[in-house]
Design a protein around this motif. Structure first.
Motif, mmCIF file in Angstrom:
data_model
loop_
_atom_site.group_PDB
_atom_site.id
_atom_site.type_symbol
_atom_site.label_atom_id
_atom_site.label_comp_id
_atom_site.label_asym_id
_atom_site.label_seq_id
_atom_site.Cartn_x
_atom_site.Cartn_y
_atom_site.Cartn_z
ATOM 1 N N GLY A 60 -81.705 14.416 -4.281
ATOM 2 C CA GLY A 60 -82.140 14.935 -5.672
ATOM 3 C C GLY A 60 -82.000 13.765 -6.723
ATOM 4 N N LEU A 61 -80.893 12.997 -6.548
ATOM 5 C CA LEU A 61 -80.700 12.060 -7.460
ATOM 6 C C LEU A 61 -81.792 10.935 -7.461
ATOM 7 N N ASP A 62 -82.029 10.527 -6.421
ATOM 8 C CA ASP A 62 -83.086 9.587 -6.227
ATOM 9 C C ASP A 62 -84.507 10.190 -6.793
ATOM 10 N N GLU A 63 -84.753 11.226 -6.527
ATOM 11 C CA GLU A 63 -85.976 11.937 -7.248
ATOM 12 C C GLU A 63 -86.002 11.825 -8.614
ATOM 13 N N GLU A 64 -84.984 12.446 -9.401
ATOM 14 C CA GLU A 64 -84.750 12.183 -10.687
ATOM 15 C C GLU A 64 -84.726 10.682 -11.382
ATOM 16 N N ILE A 65 -84.238 9.792 -10.403
ATOM 17 C CA ILE A 65 -84.455 8.394 -10.941
ATOM 18 C C ILE A 65 -85.819 8.159 -10.783
ATOM 19 N N ASP A 66 -86.884 8.312 -9.724
ATOM 20 C CA ASP A 66 -88.084 8.022 -9.648
ATOM 21 C C ASP A 66 -88.712 8.571 -10.800
ATOM 22 N N LYS A 67 -88.692 9.777 -11.225
ATOM 23 C CA LYS A 67 -89.235 10.640 -12.149
ATOM 24 C C LYS A 67 -88.990 9.763 -13.484
ATOM 25 N N LYS A 71 -76.883 34.227 8.945
ATOM 26 C CA LYS A 71 -76.001 35.514 9.067
ATOM 27 C C LYS A 71 -74.646 34.906 9.247
ATOM 28 N N GLU A 72 -74.484 33.895 9.947
ATOM 29 C CA GLU A 72 -73.089 33.384 10.370
ATOM 30 C C GLU A 72 -72.349 32.756 8.860
ATOM 31 N N ASN A 73 -73.275 32.336 8.189
ATOM 32 C CA ASN A 73 -72.715 31.730 6.712
ATOM 33 C C ASN A 73 -72.932 32.641 5.629
ATOM 34 N N ILE A 74 -73.011 33.883 5.921
ATOM 35 C CA ILE A 74 -73.399 35.093 4.672
ATOM 36 C C ILE A 74 -72.141 34.950 4.000
ATOM 37 N N ASP A 75 -70.752 34.799 4.369
ATOM 38 C CA ASP A 75 -69.854 34.956 3.415
ATOM 39 C C ASP A 75 -69.333 33.720 2.932
ATOM 40 N N LYS A 76 -69.830 32.555 3.120
ATOM 41 C CA LYS A 76 -69.460 31.143 2.800
ATOM 42 C C LYS A 76 -70.227 31.032 1.524
ATOM 43 N N PRO A 77 -69.594 30.084 0.680
ATOM 44 C CA PRO A 77 -70.207 29.720 -0.665
ATOM 45 C C PRO A 77 -71.279 28.678 -0.064
ATOM 46 N N LYS A 78 -72.414 28.733 -1.191
ATOM 47 C CA LYS A 78 -73.674 27.940 -0.957
ATOM 48 C C LYS A 78 -73.441 26.754 -1.867
ATOM 49 N N MET A 79 -73.245 25.519 -1.219
ATOM 50 C CA MET A 79 -72.734 24.271 -1.850
ATOM 51 C C MET A 79 -73.867 23.192 -0.847
ATOM 52 N N GLN A 80 -74.259 22.375 -2.031
ATOM 53 C CA GLN A 80 -75.129 21.281 -1.227
ATOM 54 C C GLN A 80 -74.459 20.155 -0.639
ATOM 55 N N SER A 81 -75.216 19.576 0.303
ATOM 56 C CA SER A 81 -74.475 18.607 1.039
ATOM 57 C C SER A 81 -74.533 17.244 0.315
ATOM 58 N N LEU A 82 -73.924 16.292 0.611
ATOM 59 C CA LEU A 82 -73.861 14.909 0.006
ATOM 60 C C LEU A 82 -75.412 14.321 0.120
ATOM 61 N N ASP A 83 -75.833 14.521 1.193
ATOM 62 C CA ASP A 83 -77.360 13.851 1.565
ATOM 63 C C ASP A 83 -78.323 14.566 0.514
ATOM 64 N N ASP A 84 -78.116 16.189 0.451
ATOM 65 C CA ASP A 84 -79.193 16.546 -0.524
ATOM 66 C C ASP A 84 -78.777 16.385 -2.112
ATOM 67 N N LEU A 85 -77.580 15.805 -2.263
ATOM 68 C CA LEU A 85 -77.280 15.506 -3.903
ATOM 69 C C LEU A 85 -77.757 14.181 -4.071
ATOM 70 N N LEU A 86 -77.771 13.268 -3.089
ATOM 71 C CA LEU A 86 -78.212 11.814 -3.029
ATOM 72 C C LEU A 86 -79.688 11.793 -3.256
#
Length: 317
Positions: free
Chosen positions: A278-285, A261-276
């Motif tokens: 996801g990158l590790d999961e792709e490498i493992d695959k 609710k508080e962030n309803i008007d903010k853009p949805k962007m992934q954090s650096l930890d989430d990006l890293l």
């Protein structure tokens, strides 16, 4: 015209001339400032012979001759109630040295009348803005009251628009254009004039009969379908009731977390930890052998791992 020799009486005359009953004026720009102007001849003509339907104030004497009106206009120029100017282009005015009144010239209204109401409206606007800014610190009961009032006003506007449209549709199908408050949304009119006239009814233009028949058939077909589908219609009514309850209770977003609710008007962007991550999961695959995509190869691989684990256990024993 001894009556208009007094400056206070001239102000009364100017108040009348500047009102909606006065002569028509145009808007223009004079030194980058928006002003109202008119031609001297039109001002004199109105003072001598007002337009039909004009309600001349009872406390102001009428002008008996054109010379009397011109003399009063000259006095208005001397008191700087009106200012002579020249027309340079479409809506553009310029200053000139001549200050005397002339029927062939153009004159800008400098007199603004009693500014008490304007000052009160400005003060009310500032106070209202401050109240809106301080809304988070309002008492709880006031916030609830404003919420209920806003929702009720919104529903009233929606119902008014819907009823106006349905009334127009019903009457239009029988050959008339009927509007309730036809000027309600006319932005060129003032607040009071927006409610005039209350109704308007005119015959439809020729050639609209096929369209009216088509709309009538479609509308009554929809009504017949709604009546013959009571379960769906009852569900629709129940859903609208639940919607109104949630709207007044302010729980339309109750299925969302407070953070959402508080962030309803903010853009949805992934954090650096989430990006890293996801990158590790792709490498493992990518490192896994392609045979794992096959179900049979996956089962055999699991069996081999179990056998290796059993051998290790036996060696340890």
């Amino acid at each position: 015209m001894s009556f208009y020799e007094d400056e206070e009486n001239l102000k009364l005359l100017c108040n009348f001339l500047r009102s909606s009953e006065g002569p028509a004026v145009r808007e223009g720009l004079l030194m980058d400032k928006r002003v109202h102007y008119l031609k001297g001849e039109k001002l004199v003509n109105f003072m001598v012979e007002p337009k039909p339907g004009t309600k001349w104030p009872s406390n102001l004497p009428r002008f008996e001759s054109r010379q009397d009106a011109i003399a009063v206009c000259k006095e208005l120029c001397n008191l700087h109630f009106i200012l002579r100017c020249e027309k340079r282009g479409k809506g553009e005015l310029g200053m000139i040295r001549m200050r005397d009144f002339d029927e062939a010239g153009y004159f800008t209204w400098i007199y603004e009348g009693d500014m008490t109401q304007s000052h009160m409206m400005t003060a009310a606007l500032v106070i209202g803005f401050l109240c809106c800014v301080c809304f988070p610190i309002w008492p709880s009961f006031l916030r609830v009251f404003v919420w209920y009032l806003s929702v009720s006003f919104l529903l009233f506007i929606f119902l008014l628009i819907t009823i106006r449209a349905l009334l127009f549709l019903f009457v239009w199908m029988v050959g008339w254009e009927f509007w309730f408050l036809p000027n309600l949304f006319d932005e060129s009119l003032g607040f009071t004039d927006s409610f005039k006239p209350v109704i308007s009814c005119e015959p439809t233009l020729p050639g609209q009969l096929p369209y009216r028949l088509g709309v009538g058939i479609a509308f009554f077909s929809f009504c017949y379908w709604a009546v013959t589908q009571p379960s769906e219609f009852d569900g629709f009514v129940a859903a609208q009731g639940d919607f109104l309850k949630d709207l007044y209770a302010g729980t339309l977003l109750s299925d969302m977390s407070q953070e959402d609710k508080e962030n309803i008007d903010k853009p949805k962007m992934q954090s650096l930890d989430d990006l890293l991550k996801g990158l590790d999961e792709e490498i493992d695959k990518e490192d896994l052998p392609g045979d794992l995509e096959d179900e049979d190869n996956l089962d055999s691989l699991l069996d081999n791992l179990l056998d290796v684990e059993e051998d290790i256990d036996e060696e340890e024993e």
